[in-house]
Design an enzyme around this catalytic site. Structure first.
Site, PDB file in Angstrom:
ATOM      1  N   ARG A  57       0.808  -1.222   0.000  1.00 27.15           N
ATOM      2  CA  ARG A  57       0.000   0.000   0.000  1.00 27.15           C
ATOM      3  C   ARG A  57       0.831   1.256   0.000  1.00 27.15           C
ATOM      4  O   ARG A  57       0.605   2.164  -0.799  1.00 27.15           O
ATOM      5  CB  ARG A  57      -0.808   0.088   1.286  1.00 27.15           C
ATOM      6  CG  ARG A  57      -2.054  -0.661   1.294  1.00 27.15           C
ATOM      7  CD  ARG A  57      -2.432  -0.891   2.755  1.00 27.15           C
ATOM      8  NE  ARG A  57      -2.949  -2.228   2.853  1.00 27.15           N
ATOM      9  CZ  ARG A  57      -4.188  -2.533   2.542  1.00 27.15           C
ATOM     10  NH1 ARG A  57      -5.022  -1.608   2.164  1.00 27.15           N
ATOM     11  NH2 ARG A  57      -4.575  -3.767   2.591  1.00 27.15           N
ATOM     12  N   THR A  58       1.745   1.345   0.942  1.00 20.43           N
ATOM     13  CA  THR A  58       2.555   2.557   1.077  1.00 20.43           C
ATOM     14  C   THR A  58       3.353   2.779  -0.194  1.00 20.43           C
ATOM     15  O   THR A  58       3.466   3.890  -0.709  1.00 20.43           O
ATOM     16  CB  THR A  58       3.511   2.420   2.290  1.00 20.43           C
ATOM     17  OG1 THR A  58       2.737   2.102   3.434  1.00 20.43           O
ATOM     18  CG2 THR A  58       4.267   3.704   2.537  1.00 20.43           C
ATOM     19  N   LYS A  86      23.801  -9.410  -0.788  1.00 21.11           N
ATOM     20  CA  LYS A  86      25.218  -9.785  -0.782  1.00 21.11           C
ATOM     21  C   LYS A  86      25.983  -9.030   0.294  1.00 21.11           C
ATOM     22  O   LYS A  86      27.202  -9.048   0.346  1.00 21.11           O
ATOM     23  CB  LYS A  86      25.852  -9.492  -2.151  1.00 21.11           C
ATOM     24  CG  LYS A  86      25.222 -10.303  -3.268  1.00 21.11           C
ATOM     25  CD  LYS A  86      25.952 -10.038  -4.593  1.00 21.11           C
ATOM     26  CE  LYS A  86      25.049 -10.286  -5.778  1.00 21.11           C
ATOM     27  NZ  LYS A  86      24.587  -9.058  -6.428  1.00 21.11           N
ATOM     28  N   ARG A 107      11.874   2.337   3.074  1.00 21.08           N
ATOM     29  CA  ARG A 107      11.285   1.542   4.157  1.00 21.08           C
ATOM     30  C   ARG A 107      12.290   0.472   4.532  1.00 21.08           C
ATOM     31  O   ARG A 107      12.860  -0.203   3.666  1.00 21.08           O
ATOM     32  CB  ARG A 107       9.971   0.908   3.738  1.00 21.08           C
ATOM     33  CG  ARG A 107       9.265   0.240   4.921  1.00 21.08           C
ATOM     34  CD  ARG A 107       8.028  -0.465   4.450  1.00 21.08           C
ATOM     35  NE  ARG A 107       7.227  -0.972   5.538  1.00 21.08           N
ATOM     36  CZ  ARG A 107       6.189  -0.341   6.066  1.00 21.08           C
ATOM     37  NH1 ARG A 107       5.859   0.854   5.633  1.00 21.08           N
ATOM     38  NH2 ARG A 107       5.486  -0.890   7.028  1.00 21.08           N
ATOM     39  N   HIS A 135       6.948   6.645  10.980  1.00 25.67           N
ATOM     40  CA  HIS A 135       6.285   6.486   9.693  1.00 25.67           C
ATOM     41  C   HIS A 135       5.527   7.793   9.452  1.00 25.67           C
ATOM     42  O   HIS A 135       4.298   7.829   9.486  1.00 25.67           O
ATOM     43  CB  HIS A 135       5.339   5.281   9.765  1.00 25.67           C
ATOM     44  CG  HIS A 135       4.776   4.852   8.443  1.00 25.67           C
ATOM     45  ND1 HIS A 135       5.186   5.398   7.240  1.00 25.67           N
ATOM     46  CD2 HIS A 135       3.828   3.939   8.131  1.00 25.67           C
ATOM     47  CE1 HIS A 135       4.507   4.820   6.260  1.00 25.67           C
ATOM     48  NE2 HIS A 135       3.676   3.941   6.771  1.00 25.67           N
TER      49      HIS A 135
END
Ligand SMILES: [Zn+2]
Lengths: 308, 159
Positions: A57-58, A86, A107, A135
């Site tokens: 969603r975000t 890696k 995020r 957030h």
């Protein structure tokens, strides 16, 4: 007030004036978010989208916001496929991607990741969630929803659910305190808002009431903000069911509410809201989700300097 | 006075010719002071430590480092765990400079964040960073990355 090149890491760095400016800008851009008007103020700009943990969603909300303003989106792709797997550091990845993009949405699963990224990036970082940390774009869209669908001045709001671990609730509380809201906290005692946050609110002269049942608060409030209660927080399934029941929002419960009461939820919901509520005039959570687009448009346009 | 008493007395009051004496360290914190100053791993100097020495305000620790004058910046780091410490620079058996330690509003690379999921505890090229404030007699550190707070047991989280 200039937002150009500003990193959006945490609500704490925003004054009420700054928040109002973002909300005003979002309101101006909302017709474009609804595809009722066109804009290409971000034409030629590239947004780097780096999601180290999934949040569809975000991510879609940011990508839509960028594209509605005529900009382009460059995605990291899945973490497994990238060099992160890696062992490349976040600092190195940021220093590479900032050469491709005019702003970066990040995020990450670790707290403080966005702050770290901002120290290595030459372009603005927008924090789309850092572990259990911040957030801020969620908080901005919550405030925008309240302003559009209810009112921020003289607001009486109840926050229900997991108030202990729910990061959206913590930064929303802080932001609401800037507007002098009256706050009722509804949670089982295991999931109460941390004491230091309550103290902090009280020291800002915010009226805070705590209760364990929505029924106690429902008659008097303008907004009921529900959050997810995760089953994993309860070792005993019977205890979880009891708590989930006491926090369930039903049409019957809402009969006692003011007609203009709005029910909000950051989504995805699990069992907090009875689906029958969706068809009532109280349901506001899908609009809330949509309002993430104009808010993110506003923030993107401001930090990239396309709007003052 | 027996020869043993004499010996003990000498160890306790043995003055140093050149170096640094850190006095009025909170009792029990002397070894943490050495840890912050990275002594002795960084030096082969003679270092003497007095633990629980009597003083006007109860008990204190004292650290004496021979042949090394500590600079202000490294000494101020110990203010986190020994806010009342005094620093005496000794030249030719005399105190030539005397200063108190100063608590800075920000410290880097001294303490490890207690949040295991903090980005500063991963393999990123950054040192830990904290905003320092005080609440009465307590020193409060707030991680500049994850905002987690350390207050009561700072000495146990030294890097
Ligand atoms: Zn931290």
């Amino acid at each position: 007030m200039s937002f150009k090149d500003l990193h959006i890491i945490s609500m704490k760095s925003f004054s009420r004036d700054m928040i109002d400016h973002v909300l005003n800008t979002a309101e101006m851009l909302e017709p474009i978010a609804r595809d009722k008007a066109k804009s290409d103020i971000l034409k030629g700009k590239v947004l780097g989208v780096m999601f180290f943990e999934p949040s569809t969603r975000t991510r879609m909300s940011f990508e839509t916001a960028m594209m509605r303003l005529g900009g382009d989106v460059l995605s990291l792709g899945s973490v497994d496929a990238s060099s992160i797997a890696k062992g490349e550091t976040l600092a190195d990845t940021i220093r590479v991607v900032d050469g491709y993009a005019n702003a970066i949405v990040l995020r990450h699963n670790k707290e403080g990741a966005a702050q770290l990224a901002s120290e290595f990036s030459s372009v603005p970082i927008l924090n789309a969630g850092d572990g259990a940390g911040h957030h801020p774009t969620q908080t901005f869209l919550d405030l925008y929803t309240i302003r559009r669908e209810s009112h921020l001045d003289g607001l009486k709001i109840a926050l229900a659910g997991d108030l202990k671990y729910g990061r959206t609730v913590h930064s929303l509380c802080y932001a609401l305190s800037l507007y002098g809201a009256e706050i009722t906290l509804i949670s089982p005692k295991e999931l109460r808002l941390p004491a230091e946050i309550i103290e902090d609110l009280k020291s800002r002269n915010i009226k805070v009431t705590e209760t364990e049942s929505i029924e106690d608060a429902i008659e008097d409030i303008d907004v009921l903000y529900a959050t997810r209660v995760q089953k994993e927080r309860f070792p005993d399934p019977a205890e979880y069911r009891k708590v989930a029941n006491s926090l369930l929002i039903t049409p019957e419960l809402l009969e006692k509410a003011k007609p203009e009461l709005k029910v909000m939820h950051p989504l995805p919901r699990t069992n907090e809201i009875d689906p029958r509520v969706d068809n009532t005039k109280h349901a506001c959570y899908f609009k809330q989700s949509f309002y993430g687009v104009p808010i993110r448009m506003a923030l993107l346009a401001l930090v990239m300097g396309a709007l003052e | 006075m027996s020869s043993e008493d004499q010996q003990i007395r000498e160890i306790r009051v043995h003055p140093i010719e050149n170096g640094t004496v850190i006095d009025h360290i909170n009792a029990g914190q002397a070894l943490n002071v050495l840890k912050i100053l990275k002594i002795p791993s960084s030096s082969s100097r003679v270092v003497s430590v007095l633990i629980n020495a009597p003083s006007v305000h109860g008990r204190k620790d004292v650290v004496k480092i021979e042949g090394r004058e500590l600079n202000v910046e490294e000494v101020d780091k110990i203010a986190l765990i020994a806010p009342n410490a005094t620093i005496n620079i000794i030249r030719d058996f005399e105190v030539s400079e005397k200063d108190i330690v100063h608590i800075h509003s920000q410290i880097e690379g001294v303490v490890r964040c207690i949040n295991p999921n903090c980005i500063s505890n991963s393999n990123e090229p950054v040192t830990s960073k904290f905003a320092v404030s005080s609440n009465g007699r307590r020193t409060i550190l707030r991680c500049s990355y994850c905002e987690r707070i350390i207050s009561d047991d700072i000495g146990e989280h030294l890097l």
